[in-house]
Each structure stands twice: as structure tokens, then as C-alpha cells.
Design a protein around this motif. Structure first.
Motif, PDB file in Angstrom:
ATOM      1  N   GLY A 276       0.809  -1.217   0.000  1.00  0.00           N
ATOM      2  CA  GLY A 276       0.000   0.000   0.000  1.00  0.00           C
ATOM      3  C   GLY A 276       0.836   1.258   0.000  1.00  0.00           C
ATOM      4  N   ASP A 277       0.509   2.174   0.881  1.00  0.00           N
ATOM      5  CA  ASP A 277       1.191   3.475   0.955  1.00  0.00           C
ATOM      6  C   ASP A 277       2.256   3.525   2.044  1.00  0.00           C
ATOM      7  N   SER A 278       2.673   2.409   2.543  1.00  0.00           N
ATOM      8  CA  SER A 278       3.628   2.397   3.655  1.00  0.00           C
ATOM      9  C   SER A 278       4.928   3.104   3.281  1.00  0.00           C
TER      10      SER A 278
END
Length: 192
Positions: free
Chosen positions: A112-114
Motif C-alpha cells: 500500500g502506501d507504507s
């Protein structure tokens, strides 16, 4: 039903190592009491492909986990790296080539956006890649040819862990726990 995870780490292998960051991370996870999943630890695996693979596969057969997260140390990386595949060189008579196995987990969705988690396509050509390949091969074989011996559709990922410091430990631990939570809550273990 509670999801069951098998978490593995390696022992040290070079004289200058005082610890292995993969094992240090699992030690931190083991201290936590509020994790609502069943975590099975197989720590300090020998730095030998066959021996490590045999131990992990035996533990998979004994415990029948839903997910296997194998961990290894990556001194040169700054983020947790989730490996997309494992490769081995295959020599058949006069021809040689590469066999590549990929995880069934949707890594794009997992990452994801980690900011402290990335996808890697290079597992390193060492014991980490050898173990990852062996586990993926075992899971694939048993799914195809003997589902009665391994009825669950267990999935595996390999996570490379950077050197842990007081500055990055909390972020790395949080990201690792988010991987566990994401996998436990996923509807389907298989990539679409």
C-alpha cells in the motif's frame, strides 16, 4: 477462526554480527501480548539452505499455518522489503536456466502506501532465497499433488529486515505488524 502464522528468522553468520535483525524483530513481536492471532516462532534458523528449509517445512507440516512469514537480515536496506519471488539455477543435461517461483500474496495491496515497506524483486542469492524457494516449492507441490496432506492453502512471503536501531525500531515493528494484520484480515490468500 484465528489465523495461524509461522514466523521464522535466521541466526548470525558473519563474525562481526552480534545479532540478526530478523531475529531481533521476531523477539520484539514475541514480547507483545495483544496480538489476536496465533503466532508460532521458529527462530535462529541455521544459515544453511537445506537445514533451514528442512526445519521450516517440518514445522509447516506440524502446525498447518495459514501464513508463513520468513524473515532474513538485509544490512544494506533501510526499509522492510517483501520479496516477490525466489529463483534457483537449474541445470538439466546441457541446458541451464532459472526457475522462478512467486508468492501468491498480492504484494501491491500488502505494501500500500507504507513509507517503511517496499517490494523487492531480488531476494539475494543466498540462504534467504534458498529457503524462500524451498517453501514456495513445497507449498505449490502440496497444493497440486497432495492436498489431503496439506489441505489449507497456506501462503508464504519473505521479508528482509534492515539493521534495527533505536531510531527505526518502532516504525519497522509497526510495519511488520501491519503485514500480519493485513494477511489475517484478507478475504483471499490467492492473487487474482
Amino acid at each position: 477462526m484465528t489465523k495461524r502464522f509461522l514466523l521464522t528468522s535466521f541466526d548470525i553468520w558473519l563474525p562481526h554480527h552480534t545479532s540478526n535483525s530478523s531475529d531481533d524483530l521476531l523477539a520484539e513481536v514475541a514480547k507483545l501480548e495483544s496480538i489476536p492471532y496465533e503466532l508460532i516462532f521458529l527462530r535462529k534458523l541455521p544459515v544453511d539452505i537445506k537445514s533451514a528449509s528442512d526445519k521450516v517445512i517440518t514445522k509447516i507440516c506440524e502446525t498447518q499455518p495459514d501464513y508463513i512469514i520468513c524473515c532474513g537480515m538485509a544490512e544494506s536496506r533501510e526499509k522492510l522489503s517483501v520479496e516477490s519471488n525466489a529463483r534457483v539455477t537449474v541445470n538439466l543435461a546441457e541446458n541451464s536456466g532459472e526457475s522462478i517461483l512467486r508468492t501468491s500474496i498480492d504484494l501491491e495491496h500488502l505494501v500500500g502506501d507504507s513509507v517503511a515497506l517496499e517490494i523487492s524483486h531480488n531476494c539475494g542469492r543466498f540462504v534467504c532465497e534458498g529457503l524462500y524457494y524451498s517453501v514456495l516449492e513445497f507449498l505449490s507441490f502440496h497444493r497440486q499433488f497432495s492436498p489431503q496432506l496439506h489441505p489449507q492453502k497456506a501462503s508464504c512471503i519473505f521479508v528482509h529486515v534492515p539493521i534495527l536501531t533505536k531510531d527505526n525500531l518502532s516504525v519497522i515493528l509497526k510495519c511488520f505488524l501491519s503485514i500480519i494484520r493485513h494477511l489475517a484480515l484478507s478475504e483471499s490468500q490467492e492473487r487474482l
